[in-house]
Scaffold this motif. Structure first.
Motif, PDB file in Angstrom:
ATOM      1  N   ASP A  70       0.831  -1.205   0.000  1.00 38.54           N
ATOM      2  CA  ASP A  70       0.000   0.000   0.000  1.00 38.54           C
ATOM      3  C   ASP A  70       0.864   1.253   0.000  1.00 38.54           C
ATOM      4  OD1 ASP A  70      -2.570  -1.316   0.232  1.00 38.54           O
ATOM      5  OD2 ASP A  70      -2.060  -1.738   2.313  1.00 38.54           O
ATOM      6  N   VAL A  71       2.031   1.160   0.640  1.00 40.31           N
ATOM      7  CA  VAL A  71       2.888   2.336   0.799  1.00 40.31           C
ATOM      8  C   VAL A  71       4.341   1.896   0.858  1.00 40.31           C
ATOM      9  CG1 VAL A  71       2.666   2.302   3.326  1.00 40.31           C
ATOM     10  CG2 VAL A  71       3.287   4.435   2.169  1.00 40.31           C
ATOM     11  N   ILE A  72       5.215   2.731   0.282  1.00 40.25           N
ATOM     12  CA  ILE A  72       6.654   2.489   0.310  1.00 40.25           C
ATOM     13  C   ILE A  72       7.261   3.488   1.283  1.00 40.25           C
ATOM     14  CG2 ILE A  72       8.782   2.491  -1.045  1.00 40.25           C
ATOM     15  CD1 ILE A  72       6.932   1.969  -3.512  1.00 40.25           C
ATOM     16  N   LEU A  73       7.884   2.986   2.338  1.00 37.47           N
ATOM     17  CA  LEU A  73       8.469   3.813   3.390  1.00 37.47           C
ATOM     18  C   LEU A  73       9.963   3.921   3.156  1.00 37.47           C
ATOM     19  CD1 LEU A  73       7.993   5.253   6.168  1.00 37.47           C
ATOM     20  CD2 LEU A  73       8.463   3.025   7.235  1.00 37.47           C
ATOM     21  N   VAL A  74      10.474   5.145   3.143  1.00 32.73           N
ATOM     22  CA  VAL A  74      11.882   5.357   2.824  1.00 32.73           C
ATOM     23  C   VAL A  74      12.421   6.520   3.644  1.00 32.73           C
ATOM     24  CG1 VAL A  74      11.334   6.867   0.865  1.00 32.73           C
ATOM     25  CG2 VAL A  74      13.517   5.653   0.908  1.00 32.73           C
ATOM     26  N   GLY A  75      13.680   6.430   4.030  1.00 31.43           N
ATOM     27  CA  GLY A  75      14.337   7.541   4.715  1.00 31.43           C
ATOM     28  C   GLY A  75      14.702   8.640   3.732  1.00 31.43           C
ATOM     29  N   SER A  76      14.750   9.871   4.208  1.00 31.13           N
ATOM     30  CA  SER A  76      14.991  10.993   3.300  1.00 31.13           C
ATOM     31  C   SER A  76      16.378  10.943   2.679  1.00 31.13           C
ATOM     32  CB  SER A  76      14.780  12.320   4.028  1.00 31.13           C
ATOM     33  OG  SER A  76      15.622  12.417   5.165  1.00 31.13           O
ATOM     34  N   ARG A  85      11.809   8.379  -6.967  1.00 30.03           N
ATOM     35  CA  ARG A  85      10.661   9.036  -7.601  1.00 30.03           C
ATOM     36  C   ARG A  85       9.406   8.199  -7.395  1.00 30.03           C
ATOM     37  NH1 ARG A  85      14.886  11.172 -10.321  1.00 30.03           N
ATOM     38  NH2 ARG A  85      14.551  13.190 -11.347  1.00 30.03           N
ATOM     39  N   GLY A  86       8.307   8.775  -7.801  1.00 29.78           N
ATOM     40  CA  GLY A  86       7.059   8.054  -7.704  1.00 29.78           C
ATOM     41  C   GLY A  86       7.011   6.857  -8.635  1.00 29.78           C
ATOM     42  N   ILE A  87       6.095   5.949  -8.338  1.00 23.72           N
ATOM     43  CA  ILE A  87       5.939   4.740  -9.135  1.00 23.72           C
ATOM     44  C   ILE A  87       5.116   5.042 -10.377  1.00 23.72           C
ATOM     45  CG2 ILE A  87       5.115   2.362  -9.128  1.00 23.72           C
ATOM     46  CD1 ILE A  87       7.421   2.917  -7.186  1.00 23.72           C
ATOM     47  N   GLU A  88       5.599   4.592 -11.526  1.00 24.91           N
ATOM     48  CA  GLU A  88       4.840   4.689 -12.770  1.00 24.91           C
ATOM     49  C   GLU A  88       4.533   3.265 -13.220  1.00 24.91           C
ATOM     50  OE1 GLU A  88       6.694   7.089 -15.695  1.00 24.91           O
ATOM     51  OE2 GLU A  88       6.949   8.824 -14.375  1.00 24.91           O
ATOM     52  N   PRO A  89       3.353   2.755 -12.856  1.00 23.94           N
ATOM     53  CA  PRO A  89       3.068   1.348 -13.114  1.00 23.94           C
ATOM     54  C   PRO A  89       2.946   1.033 -14.599  1.00 23.94           C
ATOM     55  CG  PRO A  89       1.107   2.472 -12.330  1.00 23.94           C
ATOM     56  CD  PRO A  89       2.237   3.451 -12.203  1.00 23.94           C
ATOM     57  N   ASP A  90       3.565  -0.094 -14.976  1.00 28.90           N
ATOM     58  CA  ASP A  90       3.376  -0.587 -16.334  1.00 28.90           C
ATOM     59  C   ASP A  90       2.152  -1.501 -16.355  1.00 28.90           C
ATOM     60  OD1 ASP A  90       4.206  -2.950 -15.118  1.00 28.90           O
ATOM     61  OD2 ASP A  90       6.235  -2.833 -15.932  1.00 28.90           O
ATOM     62  N   GLU A  91       1.863  -2.067 -17.503  1.00 34.92           N
ATOM     63  CA  GLU A  91       0.657  -2.891 -17.646  1.00 34.92           C
ATOM     64  C   GLU A  91       0.692  -4.097 -16.721  1.00 34.92           C
ATOM     65  OE1 GLU A  91      -1.580  -5.437 -21.199  1.00 34.92           O
ATOM     66  OE2 GLU A  91      -0.309  -3.716 -21.700  1.00 34.92           O
ATOM     67  N   ASP A  92       1.875  -4.709 -16.581  1.00 36.13           N
ATOM     68  CA  ASP A  92       2.015  -5.883 -15.710  1.00 36.13           C
ATOM     69  C   ASP A  92       1.731  -5.525 -14.254  1.00 36.13           C
ATOM     70  OD1 ASP A  92       3.078  -8.678 -15.055  1.00 36.13           O
ATOM     71  OD2 ASP A  92       4.463  -7.415 -13.928  1.00 36.13           O
ATOM     72  N   GLN A  93       2.301  -4.390 -13.800  1.00 36.72           N
ATOM     73  CA  GLN A  93       2.076  -3.984 -12.417  1.00 36.72           C
ATOM     74  C   GLN A  93       0.623  -3.597 -12.177  1.00 36.72           C
ATOM     75  OE1 GLN A  93       4.941  -1.333 -10.699  1.00 36.72           O
ATOM     76  NE2 GLN A  93       3.510  -0.541  -9.181  1.00 36.72           N
ATOM     77  N   ALA A 121      12.598  18.016  -3.871  1.00 33.88           N
ATOM     78  CA  ALA A 121      13.111  16.660  -4.102  1.00 33.88           C
ATOM     79  C   ALA A 121      12.165  15.899  -5.018  1.00 33.88           C
ATOM     80  CB  ALA A 121      13.272  15.926  -2.779  1.00 33.88           C
ATOM     81  N   PRO A 122      12.686  15.108  -5.968  1.00 31.07           N
ATOM     82  CA  PRO A 122      11.821  14.355  -6.884  1.00 31.07           C
ATOM     83  C   PRO A 122      10.819  13.451  -6.174  1.00 31.07           C
ATOM     84  CG  PRO A 122      14.085  14.310  -7.669  1.00 31.07           C
ATOM     85  CD  PRO A 122      14.122  14.948  -6.313  1.00 31.07           C
ATOM     86  N   VAL A 123      11.172  12.963  -4.981  1.00 32.77           N
ATOM     87  CA  VAL A 123      10.251  12.079  -4.268  1.00 32.77           C
ATOM     88  C   VAL A 123       8.981  12.818  -3.846  1.00 32.77           C
ATOM     89  CG1 VAL A 123      11.164  12.478  -1.930  1.00 32.77           C
ATOM     90  CG2 VAL A 123      10.198  10.243  -2.533  1.00 32.77           C
ATOM     91  N   ILE A 124       9.026  14.141  -3.855  1.00 33.74           N
ATOM     92  CA  ILE A 124       7.842  14.958  -3.565  1.00 33.74           C
ATOM     93  C   ILE A 124       7.205  15.481  -4.844  1.00 33.74           C
ATOM     94  CG2 ILE A 124       7.039  17.113  -2.508  1.00 33.74           C
ATOM     95  CD1 ILE A 124       9.068  16.723  -0.312  1.00 33.74           C
ATOM     96  N   VAL A 129       0.724  10.326  -7.093  1.00 31.30           N
ATOM     97  CA  VAL A 129      -0.137  10.455  -5.910  1.00 31.30           C
ATOM     98  C   VAL A 129       0.672  11.161  -4.834  1.00 31.30           C
ATOM     99  CG1 VAL A 129      -1.597   8.473  -6.421  1.00 31.30           C
ATOM    100  CG2 VAL A 129       0.517   8.129  -5.146  1.00 31.30           C
ATOM    101  N   PRO A 130       0.035  11.964  -3.973  1.00 30.30           N
ATOM    102  CA  PRO A 130       0.789  12.787  -3.013  1.00 30.30           C
ATOM    103  C   PRO A 130       1.674  11.946  -2.087  1.00 30.30           C
ATOM    104  CG  PRO A 130      -1.486  13.537  -3.152  1.00 30.30           C
ATOM    105  CD  PRO A 130      -1.420  12.255  -3.914  1.00 30.30           C
ATOM    106  N   THR A 131       2.916  12.365  -1.963  1.00 27.20           N
ATOM    107  CA  THR A 131       3.847  11.748  -1.022  1.00 27.20           C
ATOM    108  C   THR A 131       3.477  12.147   0.399  1.00 27.20           C
ATOM    109  OG1 THR A 131       5.660  11.627  -2.602  1.00 27.20           O
ATOM    110  CG2 THR A 131       6.265  11.754  -0.275  1.00 27.20           C
ATOM    111  N   ILE A 132       3.650  11.218   1.334  1.00 27.14           N
ATOM    112  CA  ILE A 132       3.472  11.510   2.749  1.00 27.14           C
ATOM    113  C   ILE A 132       4.850  11.803   3.336  1.00 27.14           C
ATOM    114  CG2 ILE A 132       2.730  10.594   4.979  1.00 27.14           C
ATOM    115  CD1 ILE A 132       0.876   8.684   3.403  1.00 27.14           C
TER     116      ILE A 132
END
Length: 248
Positions: A70-76, A85-93, A121-124, A129-132
């Motif tokens: 549901d969510v990917i947790l990562v340190g800054s 960066r954000g996830i860009e799902p392909d057809e398989d995903q 930062a690109p992660v924002i 979808v909005p980064t937390i």
């Protein structure tokens, strides 16, 4: 891909079984799975990045954790250094997530004290979808407002420093119970200190690195946590190990 453990289930592993092994338990409670690739001698980076350790086996298994989360947790620090960066799902995903009843795109949650996460930062900024952004009350209000202006949702967990039990609880309250932690070592160490880790997923890359690279967990230290072996897979010279963490 071949399963070595449990021994009574040894044999070739197909894609459906990989999804089962690297998915998340059914139920309403949160599940925090921490993911790392390391060398045989414990290094988590080559020339400052984890990419030097990854290989075909890791690239087949590792993404399943985030694809089924549901969510990917990562340190800054990790997010900035690795240019996360954000996830860009392909057809398989997209098909995989729909089949498992998940939202089309997993959210990203970045943990920061405030000093290492610029608002551009690109992660924002480079997300669908909005980064937390998870931080503490000590983070400057101006910086928190800049994160929000850049499109992030800011969550305060703790007064002077991040409370990691409260941080994962805040994700669970938002319906984000399948939590895929992407590191780095300080984040893993802090989650361990908070008793918030349920599973370790470790790829052991067939390399010796030596040097001064960090190991997978770093922090103030804890009483050694007991692990139970859940599965061991092998491909070529790479081992892919899953451990369950006892927090009792």
């Amino acid at each position: 891909m071949y399963r070595l453990w449990p021994p009574d289930e040894a044999g070739n592993v197909d894609r459906a079984e990989l999804e089962r092994l690297y998915g998340y338990p059914e139920g309403e409670s949160k599940w925090v799975a921490v993911n790392f690739v390391s060398s045989v001698d414990g290094a988590v980076e080559v020339a400052g990045r984890s990419g030097g350790l990854t290989n075909a086996a890791d690239r087949e298994v590792y993404p399943l954790g985030s694809k089924l989360a549901d969510v990917i947790l990562v340190g800054s620090n990790t997010a900035v250094i690795e240019e996360f960066r954000g996830i860009e799902p392909d057809e398989d995903q997209a098909e995989l997530r729909e089949r498992h009843g998940l939202a089309p795109i997993p959210r990203i949650a970045v943990v920061t004290s405030g000093r290492t996460l610029p608002p551009d930062a690109p992660v924002i900024t480079d997300v669908q979808v909005p980064t937390i952004v998870i931080t503490s009350g000590s983070a400057p209000r101006e910086l928190r407002e800049q994160w929000e202006a850049a499109g992030a949702e800011v969550v305060l967990a703790g007064e002077t420093e991040v409370d990691f039990a409260a941080a994962t609880a805040a994700l669970e309250q938002r319906g984000l119970r399948r939590i895929h932690c992407d590191g780095g070592p300080r984040l893993f160490g802090s989650l361990l200190e908070a008793g918030a880790v349920d599973e370790l997923r470790l790829t052991i890359s067939p390399l010796l690195v030596s040097g001064t690279a960090d190991r997978i967990a770093k922090g103030a230290g804890i009483d050694p946590a007991r692990l139970s072996l859940a599965s061991v897979l092998a491909q070529d010279d790479t081992l892919l190990v899953r451990y369950l963490v006892s927090n009792s």
